[in-house]
Each structure stands twice: as C-alpha cells, then as structure tokens.
Design a protein around this motif. Structure first.
Motif, short mmCIF file in Angstrom:
data_model
loop_
_atom_site.label_atom_id
_atom_site.label_comp_id
_atom_site.label_asym_id
_atom_site.label_seq_id
_atom_site.Cartn_x
_atom_site.Cartn_y
_atom_site.Cartn_z
N LYS A 184 1.27 -0.95 0.31
CA LYS A 184 -0.52 -0.18 -0.14
C LYS A 184 0.86 1.26 -0.08
O LYS A 184 0.74 1.76 0.88
CB LYS A 184 -0.42 0.07 1.26
N THR A 185 1.66 1.44 -1.47
CA THR A 185 2.41 2.61 -0.93
C THR A 185 1.58 3.99 -1.57
O THR A 185 0.50 4.13 -2.22
CB THR A 185 3.39 2.14 -2.46
N LYS A 186 2.15 5.02 -0.94
CA LYS A 186 1.55 6.66 -1.77
C LYS A 186 2.08 6.68 -2.62
O LYS A 186 2.77 5.92 -3.65
CB LYS A 186 2.03 7.41 -0.73
N VAL A 187 1.05 7.31 -3.56
CA VAL A 187 0.69 8.00 -4.43
C VAL A 187 1.86 8.80 -4.74
O VAL A 187 2.28 10.43 -3.84
CB VAL A 187 -0.28 8.51 -5.63
N LEU A 188 2.89 8.98 -5.69
CA LEU A 188 4.08 10.23 -5.74
C LEU A 188 3.75 11.58 -5.87
O LEU A 188 4.11 12.71 -5.30
CB LEU A 188 4.62 9.48 -6.49
N SER A 189 2.75 11.44 -7.03
CA SER A 189 2.23 13.07 -7.36
C SER A 189 2.15 13.90 -6.23
O SER A 189 1.68 15.24 -5.61
CB SER A 189 1.32 12.90 -8.41
#
Length: 233
Positions: free
Chosen positions: A81-86
């Motif tokens: 569940k990674t964060k969205v880079l943007s």
C-alpha cells in the motif's frame, strides 16, 4: 525528532521490451530499510501508488540473504500500500531514496513528478540517494543552475558488465553506465570487480545537498549507512 525519509519504488511490473516480470529489487529495499527504519520516519511511495511490484527474480536470487528473506516475510505491508508519488512534497521530508531493480528504468527515468521532486530536494540541499538501477532517476534532472544535476559529479550505478552478466542488456531502454557517464561528464565509477560493493558520496558544491549512489545489490547497505550519516545520525 526522527528525520523523515521518502523511499520511492517503481510501479512497473513487466518489461515492455520482453514481457518479463520485473519491479523493484528485494535486497535494495531490505538492507537500507534495516539501516534506516528505527532511526527515521519512512514513507513509501510509487508513481501509481498501491502495490509496488517486487521483482520475483530478486526473491529467488537472494533466498540465501537472511535480511532479505526476513524483510520479505515480515514487511510486505510496506510495498502493498504505497503512497502516490504525486502527493508527496519535498518540504515534508529530509531526504529521498530510490530503490533499484529494472522497473525504474521504464518509469522513473522520465517520470515528471519524480524529476520535480529530486530537483526540489537538491535545491533545498537535502540528501538524494539511489542504488543499482535507481540512479537512472537522476539522468533527466537539472540543478538550480539549469545544468544537469549530475554534471561533473562522481556517480555510480549498475554497470554494463553486470547488465551483460544478468543477460538483460538487450531488454533495457539504454545502458545505465553509458548514460550516467555521459551526463556526468565521464565521472562514472565502479568497483574493480562486477557485483562488488561500491558506494559514492558526492558533496561537490552546486549539487545542493549530498548525492549518494550505490552500484548494485551489494551496495545497498552502504547507501543506507551513507544516508544516515548525511542526515547527521
């Protein structure tokens, strides 16, 4: 207060050139994580967010690496569940680290969000770091002066010989050593022997903060240690 480090993973799970499974490389996340996790506040992000693909070949290849095996077994929540880079801002972090693997060659090299983030970290004189194929993320970045961020800077990354020995040179969009050497102005360096450890810490004026690059999986722990030192830990 613990420093905040942004760790970036690829979102690419298949090599568009061959259809072969790819992603980020297990020991290149595992070993730095063990160096950093109890001293820093870590946030994991990827271009698409959500599950960041782990290269299955790296699990098989490093099944004799105790730390990599333990990390794979116990820490999957980090990449599920990674964060969205943007959604990430350089102002919220003290350093940035890019995990390698072949995946980054196909998305993070040209990802505008990633490029902008790296340039913001550099302009704020915050440490920027990457290992193995991860340094591909610096190829299209600019320094505050407008010149290439790594122009005249000593850098390392996955070497041509290592790529040839991995039998993946033909599958790559470019040879990382060649591009890093060209853009740095001939300042690419590597270990005397393929697959040996090589970590480079560049502090030349004009880069902003510290630039840390590691050549290959064996260099991942060294990059983690160098990042801790750059953060004053």
């Amino acid at each position: 207060m613990a420093p905040k480090v942004l760790i970036v993973l690829t979102s690419v799970d298949t090599m568009p050139t061959t259809g072969k499974p790819t992603g980020w490389y297990l020991p290149e996340f595992a070993h730095p994580w063990y160096e950093l996790h109890d001293k820093c506040e870590l946030t994991i992000a990827s271009p698409k967010g959500g599950k960041a693909p782990l290269d299955p070949a790296s699990v098989e290849m490093f099944k004799g690496d105790e730390k990599a095996v333990e990390f794979h077994k116990t820490q999957s929540a980090l990449w599920e569940k990674t964060k969205v880079l943007s959604d990430m801002k350089a102002s919220d972090f003290d350093a940035i680290f890019y995990v390698g693997g072949h995946g980054p060659m196909f998305d993070l090299t040209t990802d505008r969000t990633s490029i902008d983030l790296i340039e913001a970290f550099a302009a704020a004189k915050k440490p920027i770091s990457a290992v193995c194929h991860g340094p591909c993320v610096f190829l299209n970045t600019k320094a505050p002066t407008g010149e290439a961020l790594i122009a005249g800077k000593t850098v390392t990354g996955f070497s041509n010989v290592e790529e040839d020995q991995a039998q993946l040179s033909a599958a790559m969009p470019f040879m990382l050593e060649d591009e890093l050497n060209k853009i740095s102005g001939g300042k690419f360096v590597k270990a005397a022997d393929p697959w040996a450890e090589k970590t480079v810490v560049e502090t030349t004026a004009g880069i902003g903060g510290v630039l840390i690059t590691g050549q290959n999986p064996a260099s991942a722990e060294g990059v983690g240690k160098a990042l801790l030192k750059a953060l004053g830990l």
